[in-house]
Enzyme design. Structure first.
Site, short mmCIF file in Angstrom:
data_model
loop_
_atom_site.label_atom_id
_atom_site.label_comp_id
_atom_site.label_asym_id
_atom_site.label_seq_id
_atom_site.Cartn_x
_atom_site.Cartn_y
_atom_site.Cartn_z
NE ARG A 191 -0.86 4.61 0.24
CZ ARG A 191 -0.98 5.15 -0.96
NH1 ARG A 191 -1.05 6.46 -1.08
NH2 ARG A 191 -1.03 4.41 -2.05
CD1 TRP A 198 -5.01 -3.39 3.14
CD2 TRP A 198 -5.13 -4.27 1.08
NE1 TRP A 198 -6.30 -3.78 2.92
CE2 TRP A 198 -6.41 -4.32 1.68
CE3 TRP A 198 -4.96 -4.77 -0.21
CZ2 TRP A 198 -7.52 -4.85 1.02
CZ3 TRP A 198 -6.06 -5.30 -0.87
CH2 TRP A 198 -7.32 -5.33 -0.26
CE LYS A 222 -17.53 6.81 5.22
NZ LYS A 222 -17.92 6.84 3.86
CG HIS A 267 -41.02 -3.90 -3.20
ND1 HIS A 267 -42.10 -4.44 -3.86
CD2 HIS A 267 -41.20 -2.55 -3.23
CE1 HIS A 267 -42.90 -3.47 -4.28
NE2 HIS A 267 -42.36 -2.30 -3.91
CG ASN A 309 2.40 0.22 -3.30
OD1 ASN A 309 2.65 -0.56 -2.39
ND2 ASN A 309 2.33 1.53 -3.11
N GLY A 310 0.91 -3.00 -6.14
CA GLY A 310 0.28 -3.48 -7.36
C GLY A 310 0.22 -4.99 -7.39
CD GLU A 314 -20.54 7.80 1.97
OE1 GLU A 314 -19.53 8.13 2.60
OE2 GLU A 314 -20.52 6.93 1.08
CE LYS A 350 -8.76 8.63 2.31
NZ LYS A 350 -10.14 8.84 2.78
CD GLU A 386 -16.07 3.09 4.42
OE1 GLU A 386 -15.41 3.06 3.38
OE2 GLU A 386 -16.50 4.14 4.92
CB CYS A 433 -0.91 -0.05 1.21
SG CYS A 433 -2.21 1.12 1.20
#
Length: 614
Positions: free
Chosen positions: A27, A75, A491, A510, A101-102, A487, A609, A494, A2
């Site tokens: 991050r 990460w 939150k 429904h 990273n990647g 949203e 992040k 998370e 990360c």
């Protein structure tokens, strides 16, 4: 992924690298490591699972000397979080160290080839395969480290930002990027390297953002050199950092997230400054004005985004369809890129990303450009990959967002979308002057209105303490507040790890209504507007089934207040900008529940992040 940080110069590298890793903790990560070349030319690699502080404890009795080094927070993608899989990884002969990273997609093929040649592997990572491959080419071809990296990357499939050291050359770091960000800081006789500017802002103001397919040769005794994979030298574009070190501190708040929630009166002011005149009679965004014909003649607008930015795009859908009379689609970038979407050359694709580095959104941008569409970016980080990949765009100017759960970036994105919709509606002659001025003046008044909501933080905290026990939550809204409900649910998920679902209030009947009981609290956004009476009916349906209801209502509303168990009030404003106010108590509510549960609010588990991999 990360986080990446590197240094070469005259100073001791270790303190700079460790401070940089701490700066990158926002991050999200699960292990950390560092590689240093000491004055005798020995390569020392230290790494450990857990936080940067654990790495610091680990190296207390180790040799941390040297004026060149690289460091990483990981990460996990390939291999579980542990000491062995942590970065840096080093080659079999112990000469080369690499951080990454990647994701290297063809690592399996490369690993099999290297195994046939006698290479062994300590870790489960794709990164170790890459460093072994570089060593193989370095030895086999008897070439420089730069040439070996260049040759390796020409055969690699995937995404990467890498930094590489060779103990036989303690003056040089080789760095390269593709679909994952890297920035080089230029000082006096020293260079800094990082995955974003936060670790280096206190040291330098001159930076170079590497482009996809570029390799940087960073040598303490030479000017910075950047070439592409075909060995063609690139023009070096030096930019000034637009960041203040104070923005990276908590400023007396217990968490970055709470600080960023309370910063929103200022960040909204910064977002509209210079764009809406003082009287609230006109809004101008240069990106729209410079591409006026593209927007006026657009067949459709397509939003591409992920996570919180996708929710902002959903609000944009309501705004642009209602105010501008144009067809709008909102797409998850991660799905959009893997379909064969119908994109016309007269479509406008709007990419939204806080970091400006979201891998799926970047891929969606390239897809849209390949189909001939005009691509407009909305992001926060100046000089980010999305800002450079799009044809034009608008920055939200809310400052660095350190908390993993986005707060001020969300309201900044929505503010920009409102201004875009108002400007386009005015250009198309689809909005009357009274409504136009009402919305613009509402935006000017928004910082003060947000302060009023924030003044209720103790009340919101007390309500949150009552519901900390809950294992599930339902969030409901209608119209442009339906995405706000989603949203709010995100939150809570998370940072508190409580399951929450956001949905349109009318859709509750429904299926979702089957979940309602005394143990399933519901948060309803029931502000004044065109669907107010319908929302009241939905609240009554919940109460009839014994559900506990927390409502976000317009101040002065007594009808809903009498129905609900708990109320949070927001000031009255134009309906299309209520999400800017209704989102604030939902952010605070999630924050206080997470704190009550003892969660790591700024660095929630498993989250990063900036999502620079798929």
């Amino acid at each position: 992924m990360c986080g990446i940080v590197g240094y070469v110069g005259s100073k001791d590298a270790y303190p700079i690298l460790i401070k940089g890793l701490h700066r990158l903790e926002y991050r999200g990560y699960d292990s950390a490591g560092i590689a240093l070349i000491n004055p005798a030319g020995k390569l020392n690699v230290y790494k450990s699972k857990g936080k940067v502080t654990e790495l610091e404890h680990f190296v207390e009795d180790k040799d941390i000397s040297g004026t060149i080094g690289i460091a990483h927070t990981r990460w996990a993608t390939h291999g579980e979080p542990n000491d062995v899989n942590a970065h840096p990884h080093y080659s079999e002969n112990g000469s080369i160290a690499l951080i990454h990273n990647g994701i290297i997609e063809n690592y399996g093929v490369l690993k099999a080839m290297l195994a046939e040649k006698g290479y062994t592997f300590r870790s489960e990572t794709d990164t170790e395969v890459l460093v072994q491959f570089i060593e193989y080419l370095h030895t086999e071809n008897r070439c420089t480290l730069f040439e070996a990296v260049q040759a390796a990357l020409n055969q690699v499939i995937g995404a990467y930002a890498i930094a590489v050291l060779d103990r036989t050359n303690n003056d040089e770091i080789i760095a390269a990027r593709k679909s994952s960000p890297l920035v080089v800081g230029i000082g006096e006789g020293e260079y800094f390297l990082a995955s974003d500017a936060t670790p280096i802002v206190e040291y330098v103001k001159d930076v170079v953002y590497l482009n996809d397919g570029e390799i940087a040769v960073i040598n303490r005794h030479k000017p910075l050199k950047v070439v592409n994979l075909n060995n063609i030298e690139s023009k070096i574009d030096i930019r000034k950092l637009e960041m203040n070190i104070s923005e990276l501190e908590k400023g007396g708040y217990p968490h970055f997230m709470l600080k960023e929630i309370f910063e929103q009166p200022r960040t909204i002011t910064d977002c509209i400054r210079g764009r809406i005149n003082v009287k609230g009679t006109n809004v101008v965004l240069s990106g729209i004005l410079d591409n006026k014909e593209r927007f006026l003649n657009a067949r459709r607008i397509i939003f591409v985004a992920c996570g919180t930015s996708w929710h902002a795009g959903l609000i944009g859908e309501y705004l642009f369809e209602d105010l501008c009379g144009i067809e709008v689609k909102v797409e998850y970038a991660s799905e959009f890129r893997y379909r064969n979407p119908v994109i016309h050359s007269d479509d406008v694709v709007i990419a939204i990303s806080q970091s400006g580095e979201t891998a799926d959104t970047l891929a969606a941008i390239e897809l849209a450009k390949s189909k001939g569409a005009f691509v407009y970016g909305i992001c926060n980080v100046v000089g980010s990959s999305i800002a450079r990949a799009t044809h034009s765009g608008t920055y939200i100017h809310v400052g660095p967002e350190i908390g993993v759960a986005s707060t001020k970036a969300f309201t900044g994105q929505v503010t920009v979308l409102v201004m875009m919709a108002m400007m386009l509606a005015k250009m198309k002659g689809l909005i009357d002057e009274e409504k136009y001025r009402e919305v613009l003046r509402g935006l000017i008044a928004m910082p003060d209105n947000i302060k009023e909501v924030l003044d209720q933080h103790e009340h919101i905290q007390s309500v949150a303490s009552i519901f900390t026990y809950a294992r599930n939550f339902l969030y409901l809204g209608r119209g442009c507040n339906y995405p706000t409900a989603m949203e709010g649910a995100l939150k809570l998920k998370e940072i508190s790890y409580i399951h929450a679902e956001g949905c349109p209030a009318a859709e509750m009947k429904h299926g979702t209504i089957a979940l309602i009981d005394q143990e399933m609290p519901t948060i309803v956004i029931a502000t004044n507007g065109s669907v107010y009476e319908k929302t009241i009916s939905n609240i009554q349906e919940i109460k009839a089934r014994g559900g506990k209801v927390i409502v976000v209502v317009t101040e002065g509303d007594c009808i809903v207040a009498e129905m609900a168990d708990y109320c949070i009030w927001i000031p009255k404003t134009a309906e299309c900008i209520t999400p800017l106010l209704s989102s604030i108590p939902l952010q605070l509510f999630a924050y206080y529940i997470a704190v009550n549960k003892g969660r790591n609010v700024d660095q929630p588990r498993n989250l990063a992040k900036s999502v620079t991999v798929e």
